[in-house]
Write a protein that holds these residues in place. Structure first.
Motif, PDB file in Angstrom:
ATOM      1  N   VAL A  22       0.806  -1.216   0.000  1.00  0.00           N
ATOM      2  CA  VAL A  22       0.000   0.000   0.000  1.00  0.00           C
ATOM      3  C   VAL A  22       0.846   1.275   0.000  1.00  0.00           C
ATOM      4  O   VAL A  22       0.544   2.240  -0.701  1.00  0.00           O
ATOM      5  N   LYS A  23       1.921   1.280   0.785  1.00  0.00           N
ATOM      6  CA  LYS A  23       2.675   2.513   1.012  1.00  0.00           C
ATOM      7  C   LYS A  23       3.917   2.673   0.141  1.00  0.00           C
ATOM      8  O   LYS A  23       4.474   3.761   0.050  1.00  0.00           O
ATOM      9  N   ARG A  24       4.355   1.602  -0.483  1.00  0.00           N
ATOM     10  CA  ARG A  24       5.637   1.688  -1.195  1.00  0.00           C
ATOM     11  C   ARG A  24       5.523   1.250  -2.653  1.00  0.00           C
ATOM     12  O   ARG A  24       6.381   0.552  -3.179  1.00  0.00           O
ATOM     13  N   ASN A  25       4.433   1.657  -3.284  1.00  0.00           N
ATOM     14  CA  ASN A  25       4.243   1.320  -4.696  1.00  0.00           C
ATOM     15  C   ASN A  25       5.022   2.301  -5.569  1.00  0.00           C
ATOM     16  O   ASN A  25       4.861   3.522  -5.463  1.00  0.00           O
ATOM     17  N   VAL A  26       5.856   1.777  -6.452  1.00  0.00           N
ATOM     18  CA  VAL A  26       6.701   2.602  -7.317  1.00  0.00           C
ATOM     19  C   VAL A  26       6.198   2.523  -8.750  1.00  0.00           C
ATOM     20  O   VAL A  26       5.933   1.425  -9.269  1.00  0.00           O
ATOM     21  N   LEU A  27       6.052   3.689  -9.378  1.00  0.00           N
ATOM     22  CA  LEU A  27       5.565   3.773 -10.751  1.00  0.00           C
ATOM     23  C   LEU A  27       6.671   4.243 -11.676  1.00  0.00           C
ATOM     24  O   LEU A  27       7.492   5.095 -11.293  1.00  0.00           O
ATOM     25  N   PHE A  29       7.175   6.223 -15.058  1.00  0.00           N
ATOM     26  CA  PHE A  29       6.471   7.104 -15.995  1.00  0.00           C
ATOM     27  C   PHE A  29       7.478   8.004 -16.698  1.00  0.00           C
ATOM     28  O   PHE A  29       8.257   8.706 -16.054  1.00  0.00           O
ATOM     29  N   ASP A  30       7.451   7.954 -18.024  1.00  0.00           N
ATOM     30  CA  ASP A  30       8.321   8.803 -18.844  1.00  0.00           C
ATOM     31  C   ASP A  30       9.795   8.635 -18.459  1.00  0.00           C
ATOM     32  O   ASP A  30      10.559   9.606 -18.372  1.00  0.00           O
ATOM     33  N   GLY A  31      10.164   7.391 -18.186  1.00  0.00           N
ATOM     34  CA  GLY A  31      11.560   7.099 -17.882  1.00  0.00           C
ATOM     35  C   GLY A  31      11.990   7.423 -16.478  1.00  0.00           C
ATOM     36  O   GLY A  31      13.181   7.289 -16.142  1.00  0.00           O
ATOM     37  N   LYS A  32      11.063   7.837 -15.626  1.00  0.00           N
ATOM     38  CA  LYS A  32      11.398   8.190 -14.251  1.00  0.00           C
ATOM     39  C   LYS A  32      10.547   7.374 -13.274  1.00  0.00           C
ATOM     40  O   LYS A  32       9.424   7.003 -13.585  1.00  0.00           O
ATOM     41  N   PHE A  33      11.112   7.107 -12.102  1.00  0.00           N
ATOM     42  CA  PHE A  33      10.412   6.348 -11.075  1.00  0.00           C
ATOM     43  C   PHE A  33       9.789   7.286 -10.049  1.00  0.00           C
ATOM     44  O   PHE A  33      10.414   8.268  -9.627  1.00  0.00           O
ATOM     45  N   TYR A  34       8.541   6.978  -9.670  1.00  0.00           N
ATOM     46  CA  TYR A  34       7.819   7.803  -8.702  1.00  0.00           C
ATOM     47  C   TYR A  34       7.236   6.913  -7.611  1.00  0.00           C
ATOM     48  O   TYR A  34       6.754   5.813  -7.884  1.00  0.00           O
TER      49      TYR A  34
END
Length: 366
Positions: A22-27, A29-34
């Protein structure tokens, strides 16, 4: 032999897994991690379960107590009126609350109760940080709070008199409670954008498989159960599935024509095969609903009727693109004319093929 094994997980470990999810989901997007900061991961394996637990708590401790309170209020008023105590059970409002993930559907015999719940949902539930999406609600009656506002999820039929409530991919007839499939999602884009054409290997074999795949999504037992729908609507639902399938067939054949052209006889044969597959699929899906349920689904749809509806749907769809399917249409028309049902078409089948009853599908671009 079968041996069942249970795996025990300590509470601390379980909560660490949940926190990770829930708290540590990494996305990416456009070559960058969020790192996701709000909400839970969409499409995650636990997301729908966590959502159901959350809303289940809301229903149990807030919504259902509120509904029961409205029932008690109505019963008290009836007791003080002309009804005796023995009448209360029969005269008190009946209601049903359904939910699919976070999409609620409320049905009640009491307009006052429905208005009350709608007002309660509008206020939201601050303790749960849950609020109604004003762009995605719909009611089939006038409410003071929204008088004169468009009801976004109520769809009116071509006759203007029949209204349908849209819910989770369904169109629910507000008068009869019969259920049809909601095809409005196909109106925004050209249908070909929803298809993936296989160019490699054996294109004909791939198309034969695709035709069967096209039929599966809208082949739910809800659409064919005579406990729910009249004979006419059951056949209309069948016809509309074939209409969409025929549209996708045209889009697939058109894109495939850039590399090859399939024989007319082969196309007509795989179409007829898909019609037979449809009836088999409906029976299979209906049988799967008979286990673990007190209400047994009823199927009153003959194989010959399914075939006849399929031929008619393909002809009506493809004749709008006649220049691309002239030879195939001739074969399909011949098979329809020689079909056993063509000599005596029932009123239910005539209702199903009436273009006015499928006006929404005719607006799909294909």
């Amino acid at each position: 032999m079968f041996q069942e094994r249970w795996k025990h997980v300590k509470r601390k470990v379980l909560f660490s897994y949940l926190t990770e999810h829930v708290k540590r989901n990494v996305l990416l997007f456009d070559g960058k991690f969020y790192l996701q900061g709000v909400g839970i991961p969409q499409g995650g394996v636990l997301s729908s379960l966590l959502c159901s637990l959350y809303y289940g708590h809301l229903e149990r401790y807030v919504i259902f107590p509120y509904l029961e309170k409205t029932l008690e209020s109505d019963s008290h008023k009836e007791n003080n009126a002309v009804h005796t105590k023995s009448d209360d059970k029969d005269l008190s409002p009946c209601y049903m609350l359904l939910r699919f993930i976070d999409d609620f559907l409320f049905i009640s015999t009491s307009k006052k109760q429905a208005e009350g719940l709608f007002s309660r949902l509008q206020r939201g539930f601050r303790g749960y940080n849950c609020y109604m999406n004003e762009k995605k609600f719909g009611v089939n009656f006038d409410v003071k709070q929204i008088s004169g506002s468009p009801l976004n999820r109520v769809y009116a039929g071509e006759d203007g008199a029949t209204s349908f409530l849209r819910w989770s991919g369904l169109l629910i007839n507000c008068s009869t409670m019969e259920i049809q499939a909601d095809y409005t999602k196909y109106l925004n884009n050209h249908l070909s954008s929803s298809l993936t054409v296989c160019w490699q290997g054996k294109p004909g074999i791939h198309l034969k498989e695709k035709l069967c795949l096209f039929l599966r999504p809208k082949c739910h037992p809800l659409f064919f159960d005579s406990n729910i729908n009249s004979a006419a609507v059951v056949r209309l639902n069948t016809y509309q599935v074939f209409m969409l399938c025929a549209m996708k067939f045209h889009c697939y054949i058109r894109d495939l024509s850039f590399i090859c052209k399939l024989h007319t006889r082969y196309c007509s044969d795989i179409i007829q095969r898909s019609l037979r597959y449809m009836h088999m699929l409906i029976k299979k899906r209906m049988r799967s609903m008979r286990f673990g349920s007190d209400i047994q689904p009823i199927l009153k749809l003959e194989k010959e009727e399914v075939e006849w509806l399929g031929f008619h749907a393909f002809i009506q769809i493809l004749k709008r693109k006649e220049s691309s399917h002239k030879e195939l249409l001739a074969v399909l028309r011949s098979r329809l004319l020689s079909h056993r049902i063509s000599g005596s078409v029932s009123p239910e089948l005539k209702y199903a093929i009436n273009a006015k009853n499928s006006s929404l599908l005719w607006d799909i671009k294909y």
